[in-house]
Design a protein around this motif. Sequence first.
Motif, short mmCIF file in Angstrom:
data_model
loop_
_atom_site.label_atom_id
_atom_site.label_comp_id
_atom_site.label_asym_id
_atom_site.label_seq_id
_atom_site.Cartn_x
_atom_site.Cartn_y
_atom_site.Cartn_z
N GLN A 129 53.64 69.23 10.58
CA GLN A 129 54.54 69.78 9.56
C GLN A 129 55.36 68.73 8.84
O GLN A 129 56.07 69.04 7.88
CB GLN A 129 55.48 70.80 10.22
CG GLN A 129 54.77 72.02 10.77
CD GLN A 129 55.63 72.81 11.75
OE1 GLN A 129 56.85 72.62 11.81
NE2 GLN A 129 55.01 73.70 12.51
N GLY A 130 55.26 67.46 9.27
CA GLY A 130 56.08 66.43 8.68
C GLY A 130 57.54 66.59 9.06
O GLY A 130 58.43 66.53 8.20
N ARG A 131 57.77 66.78 10.37
CA ARG A 131 59.14 66.97 10.87
C ARG A 131 59.38 66.06 12.07
O ARG A 131 59.97 66.46 13.08
CB ARG A 131 59.35 68.44 11.28
CG ARG A 131 59.20 69.45 10.16
CD ARG A 131 60.37 69.46 9.22
NE ARG A 131 61.61 69.86 9.89
CZ ARG A 131 62.82 69.76 9.35
NH1 ARG A 131 62.98 69.24 8.15
NH2 ARG A 131 63.89 70.15 10.01
N THR A 132 58.95 64.81 11.98
CA THR A 132 59.10 63.88 13.11
C THR A 132 60.41 63.12 13.09
O THR A 132 60.80 62.52 14.09
CB THR A 132 57.96 62.85 13.12
OG1 THR A 132 58.11 61.95 12.00
CG2 THR A 132 56.60 63.52 13.07
N GLY A 133 61.08 63.08 11.94
CA GLY A 133 62.30 62.28 11.80
C GLY A 133 62.04 60.87 11.28
O GLY A 133 62.98 60.11 11.06
N TYR A 134 60.77 60.53 11.07
CA TYR A 134 60.41 59.25 10.47
C TYR A 134 59.89 59.51 9.06
O TYR A 134 58.80 60.07 8.88
CB TYR A 134 59.36 58.52 11.33
CG TYR A 134 59.95 58.00 12.61
CD1 TYR A 134 60.63 56.78 12.64
CD2 TYR A 134 59.89 58.75 13.78
CE1 TYR A 134 61.21 56.31 13.81
CE2 TYR A 134 60.48 58.29 14.95
CZ TYR A 134 61.14 57.07 14.96
OH TYR A 134 61.73 56.62 16.13
#
Length: 481
Positions: free
Chosen positions: A333-338
């Motif tokens: 989801q593109g929610r890794t924090g990077y």
Amino acid sequence: MANCLVWFRNDLRTHDHEPLRIATEHAGSGGNTFALYCFDPRQFGRSRFGFDRTGPHRTRFLIESVADLRDQLRRLGGELIVRHGKPEETIEQLIQELSIDSVHYHREPGTEEYDIEQAVELACQRGRVRTVHRWAGTLHLPEDLPFEIAQVPEIFTHYRKSIEKSSSHRDPLAAPDSIHCRLPECCVVGDLPGATELGVEPPKFDERSHRDYRGGQTAGMERLQEYLWDRDRLRVYKQTRNGMLAVDDSSKFSPWLANGSLSPRTIAAEVSRYERERVANESTYWLIFELMWRDYFHFIAAKHGRHLFQIGGLQQTQLPWLRDVERMDAWKQGRTGYPLVDANMQELAATGFMSNRGRQNVGSFLTKNLGIDWRMGAEWFESLLIDYDVASNYGNWNYVAGVGNDARGFRFFNITKQARDYDPDGDYVRHWLPVLANIPSDRIHEPWKLSREDQARYGVQIGREYPTPIVDLFVSVGAIK
């Protein structure tokens, strides 16, 4: 005089198509050359880890490509029969309906593809029909290599040097001048399915998308003309190819190469003409270099077969891979924090495309920082990428996971350094992560370091509007070693 059937697969073009040329020659003036494309239901099911085998963007691109192929064949006097079914079953039926004498097709490197070829061969044997097949999809053909497939070097550099020293690629074949095809009334041509008929939700438009990739030979040839000649971008390809935001930073030929709407030999021929008429430099060489990398993955896939898809990879390396669903979902989801990882993953979800630089970074992060089974990443890419190619996708995932033919061993990407090197002003991150748009360039790639005051100043609360990192970048490296 004969009735020939051309079975189209990942070779959705009329130019540089040897089976089509052979079939039209065999049919002669009194016979027929029929063409077939099957939407195989096995390609629209679920993968091992529960993902759609073919997702919305790739489905749309495929349908457009098949529609364009039908148009191209009709211009030549031919017709494309379209079916939703298994090729081996469909071909066995058409052998009887059309009184087929021979079936012509391109071979492909994947193991599933090989299994289907064998099923088609058996169907043809039962129908007492001859098959004629050729190799597809690579710049160099197996018979032109200086070694057998079984002896393809395990290191790309060794392969490349051997090829450059002793092999040359052939010129592309022209499309047939005409095709004779008279379908009997009993044979239904078949309509092109929509995405929903294939069990796939149509893709949703995302306003952040800045290029609409249209499938088919026509669009592929237009992109070739546009990139090389109209915009004259080939001369700077090597300098710009790692860019992630601008459309013309790289060639973007891969979607049409992947399903065969464009032939690599057609691209190479245009590069040669460009070198004669405009300039020959490091960039023109580098585009051919990239096509050689693509060839290499195809030949490695043919050499190693099922090992390419096994958890130990080509090296059969046993590592304690994880299947952490929660972290996998954050990555998807593109929610890794990077930000660099998240921007790339959101671009993939929105468009079905991601730059090669992005793929290397998100793949490294999934495998080397999260320690997640690399095959989960490979299957997610298989679902979403419009330029999915079985050999290139799984070959690259073997490589980035450290289980492939990679002489450098355990290699990982420093995500924040990569972000500063390839998105120094943060433009790419801002485009795909507008929540971070107000953060200055020198801080945008490490938003977790912002103080509360700075977060308020830039309009983003870390941990709410944008996530905190799910792992420590350097503490997590090598967790699976």
